[in-house]
Motif scaffolding. Structure first.
Motif, PDB file in Angstrom:
ATOM      1  N   CYS A 153     -40.926 -16.252 -34.158  1.00  0.00           N
ATOM      2  CA  CYS A 153     -39.795 -15.459 -33.487  1.00  0.00           C
ATOM      3  C   CYS A 153     -40.004 -16.447 -32.009  1.00  0.00           C
ATOM      4  CB  CYS A 153     -39.662 -14.552 -33.043  1.00  0.00           C
ATOM      5  SG  CYS A 153     -39.473 -13.141 -34.767  1.00  0.00           S
ATOM      6  N   PHE A 154     -38.902 -17.633 -31.990  1.00  0.00           N
ATOM      7  CA  PHE A 154     -38.770 -18.269 -30.187  1.00  0.00           C
ATOM      8  C   PHE A 154     -38.012 -17.908 -29.550  1.00  0.00           C
ATOM      9  CE2 PHE A 154     -39.769 -21.728 -33.921  1.00  0.00           C
ATOM     10  CZ  PHE A 154     -40.638 -21.731 -32.932  1.00  0.00           C
ATOM     11  N   GLY A 155     -37.014 -16.136 -30.112  1.00  0.00           N
ATOM     12  CA  GLY A 155     -36.897 -16.063 -28.798  1.00  0.00           C
ATOM     13  C   GLY A 155     -36.630 -13.932 -29.703  1.00  0.00           C
ATOM     14  N   ASN A 156     -35.356 -13.623 -28.652  1.00  0.00           N
ATOM     15  CA  ASN A 156     -35.593 -11.854 -28.881  1.00  0.00           C
ATOM     16  C   ASN A 156     -34.616 -11.705 -29.603  1.00  0.00           C
ATOM     17  OD1 ASN A 156     -37.264 -11.993 -26.874  1.00  0.00           O
ATOM     18  ND2 ASN A 156     -35.746 -10.705 -25.468  1.00  0.00           N
ATOM     19  N   GLN A 157     -33.906 -12.780 -30.777  1.00  0.00           N
ATOM     20  CA  GLN A 157     -32.764 -12.788 -31.274  1.00  0.00           C
ATOM     21  C   GLN A 157     -33.777 -12.858 -33.635  1.00  0.00           C
ATOM     22  OE1 GLN A 157     -31.169 -14.954 -29.295  1.00  0.00           O
ATOM     23  NE2 GLN A 157     -31.403 -13.664 -27.641  1.00  0.00           N
ATOM     24  N   PRO A 212     -37.335  -8.218 -32.255  1.00  0.00           N
ATOM     25  CA  PRO A 212     -38.588  -9.492 -32.478  1.00  0.00           C
ATOM     26  C   PRO A 212     -38.269  -9.340 -30.472  1.00  0.00           C
ATOM     27  CG  PRO A 212     -36.476 -11.092 -32.740  1.00  0.00           C
ATOM     28  CD  PRO A 212     -36.805  -9.133 -33.261  1.00  0.00           C
ATOM     29  N   ARG A 213     -39.657  -9.064 -29.511  1.00  0.00           N
ATOM     30  CA  ARG A 213     -39.450  -9.297 -28.563  1.00  0.00           C
ATOM     31  C   ARG A 213     -40.518 -10.069 -27.681  1.00  0.00           C
ATOM     32  NH1 ARG A 213     -39.750  -4.881 -23.980  1.00  0.00           N
ATOM     33  NH2 ARG A 213     -41.130  -5.853 -22.157  1.00  0.00           N
ATOM     34  N   ILE A 214     -40.051 -10.775 -27.263  1.00  0.00           N
ATOM     35  CA  ILE A 214     -41.042 -12.391 -26.967  1.00  0.00           C
ATOM     36  C   ILE A 214     -41.289 -12.123 -25.388  1.00  0.00           C
ATOM     37  CG2 ILE A 214     -41.153 -14.868 -26.931  1.00  0.00           C
ATOM     38  CD1 ILE A 214     -40.536 -13.241 -29.344  1.00  0.00           C
ATOM     39  N   ASP A 215     -42.655 -11.650 -24.512  1.00  0.00           N
ATOM     40  CA  ASP A 215     -42.562 -11.596 -23.312  1.00  0.00           C
ATOM     41  C   ASP A 215     -43.004 -12.334 -22.972  1.00  0.00           C
ATOM     42  OD1 ASP A 215     -40.846  -8.928 -22.616  1.00  0.00           O
ATOM     43  OD2 ASP A 215     -42.878  -8.145 -24.058  1.00  0.00           O
ATOM     44  N   THR A 216     -44.104 -13.566 -23.728  1.00  0.00           N
ATOM     45  CA  THR A 216     -44.770 -14.767 -22.754  1.00  0.00           C
ATOM     46  C   THR A 216     -45.021 -15.282 -24.293  1.00  0.00           C
ATOM     47  OG1 THR A 216     -47.036 -13.132 -24.086  1.00  0.00           O
ATOM     48  CG2 THR A 216     -46.506 -13.200 -21.988  1.00  0.00           C
TER      49      THR A 216
HETATM   50  C1  LIG Z   1     -36.624 -10.707 -24.435  1.00  0.00           C
HETATM   51  O1  LIG Z   1     -36.885  -9.799 -24.074  1.00  0.00           O
HETATM   52  C2  LIG Z   1     -37.363  -9.236 -22.882  1.00  0.00           C
HETATM   53  C3  LIG Z   1     -36.870  -7.801 -22.703  1.00  0.00           C
HETATM   54  O2  LIG Z   1     -36.023  -7.512 -21.798  1.00  0.00           O
HETATM   55  C4  LIG Z   1     -38.001 -10.360 -21.483  1.00  0.00           C
HETATM   56  O3  LIG Z   1     -38.003  -9.457 -20.448  1.00  0.00           O
HETATM   57  C5  LIG Z   1     -37.387 -11.430 -22.055  1.00  0.00           C
HETATM   58  O4  LIG Z   1     -37.881 -12.321 -21.189  1.00  0.00           O
HETATM   59  C6  LIG Z   1     -37.266 -11.821 -23.549  1.00  0.00           C
HETATM   60  N1  LIG Z   1     -36.920 -12.991 -23.685  1.00  0.00           N
HETATM   61  C7  LIG Z   1     -36.516 -14.365 -23.820  1.00  0.00           C
HETATM   62  C8  LIG Z   1     -37.477 -14.953 -24.523  1.00  0.00           C
HETATM   63  O5  LIG Z   1     -35.565 -13.846 -24.078  1.00  0.00           O
END
Ligand SMILES: *[C@@H]1O[C@H](CO)[C@@H](O)[C@H](O)[C@H]1NC(C)=O
Ligand SMILES: *[C@@H]1O[C@H](CO)[C@@H](O)[C@H](O)[C@H]1NC(C)=O
Ligand SMILES: *[C@@H]1O[C@H](CO)[C@@H](O)[C@H](O)[C@H]1NC(C)=O
Ligand SMILES: *[C@@H]1O[C@H](CO)[C@@H](O)[C@H](O)[C@H]1NC(C)=O
Ligand SMILES: *[C@@H]1O[C@H](CO)[C@@H](O)[C@H](O)[C@H]1NC(C)=O
Length: 442
Positions: free
Chosen positions: A89-93, A116-120
């Motif tokens: 996953c490349f992003g949160n969707q 999915p949750r991408i923090d780093t």
């Molecule tokens: C995904 O959601 C988290 C928590 O809201 C946020 O810190 C993060 O930057 C988001 N990731 C992306 C790639 O947008």
């Protein structure tokens, strides 16, 4: 094996044979539907994927709730609590999650709430939990986690009546020439084509990344570094498979400048991004592979009409994994691409105003990712800049920095993402035309 023995054996093995589903070597058939391998050890995501690929498969993927449940049960029965999935996953969707099998963004998902949750960077690898409250649910995690198990999935094939069909994969029996007894002088393209035809077989044609992996697997452990493909160009650069199948998938080496009307595949395990194809002259003496449909009567005999039951011969390939020719060139001259993230696999990128000798002055950073959990190969096919082009891995390690004029070269990233920066401020002054590079997963 000697071809004359092969022939004799074949003559005695005729007759009716009911086709049955089976699996390539290494895999086991589950529910008469899926070919799977269960991990013997825990690995990082990329290592697990490479393990699966070395059998011609990929980390398992699921497309519906029934399969999700079935895989979950099987993994739990094997004592695997957390298992990597073939997804990134490349992003949160969820529409930014891609399957490693090249079939594109996921259509079915079963993520835990909040995922999915991408923090780093590089935290988009996906795993499934097979016990507890979140049974069957998916989460994203850093790809470098090493305590997870995995499950490989490969294509089903068809049982073959003949014991000489050792390499049975995706509905075909493969006969690599080094396992046959072919005089060296007979190993030019035309001679090998007629050898295969004599035995009612065809030279090898390749239709997917997985098949590339499988062929590499056939040569792993041998000292063979090149193998001929069953392709021929009538018009230069326009190849057709000699078995009449459509030339839809390709894996050309972007850096190769060799010309010829035949194709060779590099199977040299010393080269990390092996498996790529390049043009050769047809008189080249090389190893080759004859292929026939599995589950069929063999060799110079009338074939029984055979009902090959639902073998998925033509899998749908994600258009992004199809021919580079058809994939779009993203000209970074479009300033809107400057300082953006681009997802492409494969694709071509060029610098601002390429190949003009007087490009505009612009400092740009491009983040580039290949879809899925593969490694990214960056192949500079033309390179002429004044200020250096810097290439960084996803964790900021400098992978390459080159300037001025350069012969074609490649940069192989440790993961599926890179960052490129270039300042074209002095390119016009020194009449540098910029760069063009092809991006491919490997
Ligand atoms: C995904 O959601 C988290 C928590 O809201 C946020 O810190 C993060 O930057 C988001 N990731 C992306 C790639 O947008
Ligand atoms: C080649 O085979 C060896 C031994 O089976 C294995 O460890 C290795 O990963 C294989 N290499 C590739 C590129 O598949
Ligand atoms: C190899 O080529 C020679 C000369 O063209 C031919 O006579 C012979 O039958 C060929 N051998 C095989 C195994 O095809
Ligand atoms: C891209 O980003 C760099 C560094 O943040 C900035 O200096 C540059 O002006 C940006 N380029 C464009 C065209 O926006
Ligand atoms: C992160 O950096 C180290 C060196 O600092 C490198 O060995 C490693 O391969 C890098 N990993 C990724 C995923 O880029």
């Amino acid at each position: 094996m000697n071809f004359s023995i092969f022939l004799i054996c074949s003559l005695f093995s005729l007759g009716y044979y009911a086709t049955q589903k089976s699996c390539p070597r290494g895999f086991e058939l589950y529910k008469n539907k899926k070919c799977l391998i269960f991990a013997q050890t825990s690995l990082k995501h990329l290592e697990a994927e490479q393990q699966c690929r070395s059998y011609g498969g990929h980390l398992f993927t699921v497309n519906n709730a029934i399969d999700n449940r079935a895989i979950n049960d099987l993994a739990a029965n094997h004592g695997l609590a957390y298992i990597w999935m073939g997804m990134y996953c490349f992003g949160n969707q969820t529409n930014l999650c891609y399957l490693d099998d090249g079939s594109g963004p996921i259509k079915y998902s079963n993520f835990n709430p909040g995922f999915p949750r991408i923090d780093t960077e590089r935290s988009g690898c996906v795993f499934m939990e097979t016990f507890g409250n979140d049974i069957g649910r998916w989460s994203t995690s850093p790809c470098e986690w090493s305590g997870l198990w995995y499950l490989c999935e490969g294509p089903t094939t068809v049982d073959d009546p003949h014991p000489n069909c050792i390499h049975n994969y995706n509905g075909n029996c493969y006969y690599p020439s080094h396992e046959l007894n072919i005089p060296v002088m007979n190993r030019t393209f035309y001679a090998t084509e007629s050898i295969c035809h004599t035995h009612s077989m065809e030279l090898l044609s390749i239709h997917s990344r997985e098949e590339v992996d499988y062929i590499k697997f056939l040569y792993n452990g041998t000292d063979i570094k090149q193998v001929s493909l069953g392709a021929h160009a009538i018009v230069p650069d326009e190849f057709a498979w000699t078995d009449g199948t459509k030339f839809k998938y390709e894996n050309f080496d972007p850096l190769s400048t060799a010309k010829g009307n035949c194709l060779t595949m590099n199977v040299d395990t010393d080269r990390e991004d092996n498996g790529m194809w390049y043009q050769t002259i047809c008189q080249t003496i090389q190893d080759f592979v004859c292929v026939r449909k599995a589950g069929k009567a063999i060799v110079g005999v009338e074939e029984e009409p055979m009902e090959v039951e639902d073998v998925e011969v033509e899998e749908v390939i994600n258009p992004k994994f199809q021919m580079v020719k058809d994939s779009k060139t993203i000209n970074l001259a479009d300033a809107s691409h400057c300082n953006t993230t681009l997802f492409l696999a494969p694709g071509t990128i060029t610098s601002i105003d390429y190949p003009s000798q007087s490009p505009r002055s612009m400092l740009c950073t491009w983040k580039i990712a290949v879809l899925g959990a593969f490694r990214l190969g960056l192949y500079f096919t033309d390179f002429s800049v004044y200020e250096p082009v810097f290439v960084y891995s996803s964790n900021g390690t400098l992978l390459s920095f080159r300037q001025f004029d350069h012969d074609p070269f490649s940069v192989l990233a440790p993961s599926n993402m890179i960052t490129i920066t270039h300042d074209s401020v002095k390119d016009a002054q020194y009449q540098k035309r910029g760069f063009s590079a092809t991006v491919l997963p490997f």
